[in-house]
Scaffold this motif. Structure first.
Motif, short mmCIF file in Angstrom:
data_model
loop_
_atom_site.label_atom_id
_atom_site.label_comp_id
_atom_site.label_asym_id
_atom_site.label_seq_id
_atom_site.Cartn_x
_atom_site.Cartn_y
_atom_site.Cartn_z
N TYR A 139 -4.18 -8.49 -4.13
CA TYR A 139 -4.08 -7.07 -3.77
C TYR A 139 -5.03 -6.23 -4.61
CZ TYR A 139 -1.98 -2.61 -2.51
OH TYR A 139 -1.78 -1.35 -2.03
N ARG A 140 -5.13 -6.56 -5.89
CA ARG A 140 -5.98 -5.76 -6.79
C ARG A 140 -7.45 -5.86 -6.40
NH1 ARG A 140 -4.01 -3.31 -11.04
NH2 ARG A 140 -1.84 -3.66 -11.61
N THR B 283 0.13 -6.10 2.42
CA THR B 283 -0.31 -5.43 3.65
C THR B 283 0.82 -5.40 4.67
OG1 THR B 283 -2.55 -6.25 3.22
CG2 THR B 283 -2.10 -5.41 5.44
N ASP C 21 -7.13 5.87 -0.17
CA ASP C 21 -7.11 4.85 -1.22
C ASP C 21 -6.76 5.42 -2.59
OD1 ASP C 21 -8.03 2.92 0.64
OD2 ASP C 21 -10.12 3.49 0.27
N TYR D 119 -2.66 -9.88 -1.56
CA TYR D 119 -3.14 -9.01 -0.47
C TYR D 119 -2.29 -9.21 0.77
CZ TYR D 119 -6.36 -6.62 2.64
OH TYR D 119 -6.91 -5.74 3.54
N GLU E 251 -3.56 4.70 -4.74
CA GLU E 251 -3.44 3.37 -5.35
C GLU E 251 -3.84 3.38 -6.82
OE1 GLU E 251 -2.03 0.90 -3.54
OE2 GLU E 251 -1.86 2.44 -1.99
N THR F 285 -8.30 -4.08 -2.92
CA THR F 285 -8.20 -2.63 -2.80
C THR F 285 -9.44 -1.96 -3.37
OG1 THR F 285 -5.80 -2.83 -3.02
CG2 THR F 285 -6.75 -0.62 -3.30
N ARG G 104 0.83 -1.19 0.00
CA ARG G 104 0.00 0.00 0.00
C ARG G 104 0.87 1.26 0.00
NH1 ARG G 104 -5.38 1.15 1.03
NH2 ARG G 104 -5.71 3.02 2.31
N GLY H 212 -11.35 -7.48 1.39
CA GLY H 212 -10.87 -6.12 1.18
C GLY H 212 -10.38 -5.54 2.49
N ARG H 213 -9.72 -4.42 2.39
CA ARG H 213 -9.18 -3.75 3.57
C ARG H 213 -10.31 -3.45 4.56
NH1 ARG H 213 -4.42 -1.19 4.93
NH2 ARG H 213 -4.68 0.76 6.08
#
Lengths: 208, 208
Positions: B156-157, A160, B167, A156, B170, B160, A115, B114-115
């Motif tokens: 990750y994609r 992180t 955010d 992910y 990104e 996010t 990130r 997700g986050r």
């Protein structure tokens, strides 16, 4: 896979100052290192910690108090193209499957972005490639190969890093290792407030 | 793969209020939807937008102004176990390879967290499974299968979602689609300040 794990042994994790005092930040950093080393070993990697100060560990430790990029580049120069992974010590969500995926991804350079444009983990097989972790290192590393293109790993867990207060809930959601135990022993817990995840310390909501 | 893309057509992205007015938030939300639909199609998915209000699009649109979970569960009930993906409309970093990986991951339920504990994308093949996007939905969905365990996709994609000001960088780092174009046309740009990525609007630093 030979895996370099850089570790700031002095005053780590300063961006967590709003929530943790210096002693707590050190405990947390050390717990994250332990989780990362366990995951590396479970992924059949050979960890080698690159620390800014002496440190007692079961795996090999090299002490180098140079800035991060310089210390890593010294290792890369010594290894002269032998495949080398670099995995940051604050990837508390790292698991063996995520690291196995990184290690087995082909390419002269494989990048797992974090990130904010950081490079959280990578594999270097190209002898002349050097790192620069300052700024938007992921974009810089993308352009750092003389020929060909780096490969990006979409993870992910490796994306992180636990750097600032808003990252802490991720540990509770995705991990049950030493990092989570440490946060719990300090008094943190996860709560769900108004439909969103929040973090509490004792009875006080600290995030968001 | 049949892909449901829920879309808040009214006043989307309220958590971006500190940086964007209502019109800008609507433009951004629509650009993200366009990027998501393009990625779904490039991954050989058949998108079906589930919108809170009528909307002109080339793909099929169902209008349902129920709360998100209820609207999605109505679709799941209708599809009675036919494989169905649900992909959030604010995954501006989604690409065809990331979605292909989601679609081909086996299992009765596959979750891309997700986050903050959200569920950003998922595939449902289990006829009785129902969603609940409130709170820490990823953990709730992990426990929502009557038999067996959901599979987690480490991306990750897909992890996010573009929800709050922090955010936005990104998008600049990882995308060159309509979302990024929209942010640029509004006046945002990426900068690197003191070794960290920041976001500027015109000449003013707006993040962090």
């Amino acid at each position: 896979m030979h895996v370099v794990v850089p570790y700031e042994a002095g005053s780590p994790k300063t961006r967590l100052e709003p929530l943790l005092d210096a002693g707590e930040r050190s405990r947390l950093a050390r717990a994250m290192l332990d989780d990362v080393l366990s995951a590396v070993e479970a992924a059949d990697g050979s960890p080698h910690v690159l620390a800014t100060a002496p440190l007692e560990l079961e795996c090999p430790v090299t002490v180098d108090d140079s800035p991060l990029s310089k210390a890593v580049n010294t290792v890369l120069a010594e290894r002269s193209g032998e495949p080398t992974a670099i995995v940051m010590a604050d990837l508390a969500l790292a698991t063996a499957p995520a690291l196995e995926r990184l290690f087995r991804t082909a390419g002269p350079v494989v990048l797992a972005p974090g990130r904010g444009g950081g490079t959280n983990a990578m594999v270097v097989r190209e002898p002349t490639f050097r790192v620069d972790f300052h700024g938007c290192s992921y974009r810089d590393h993308l352009q750092g190969l003389s020929t060909g293109e780096p490969t990006t790993l979409d993870s992910y867990r490796l994306g992180t890093d636990i750097d600032e207060p808003a990252d802490l809930p991720e540990v509770f959601i995705h991990s049950d290792g030493a990092t989570r135990e440490t946060l719990e022993s300090i008094g943190f817990s996860l709560a769900v407030g108004e439909g969103r995840v929040t973090l509490e310390r004792g009875d006080s909501q600290v995030i968001p």
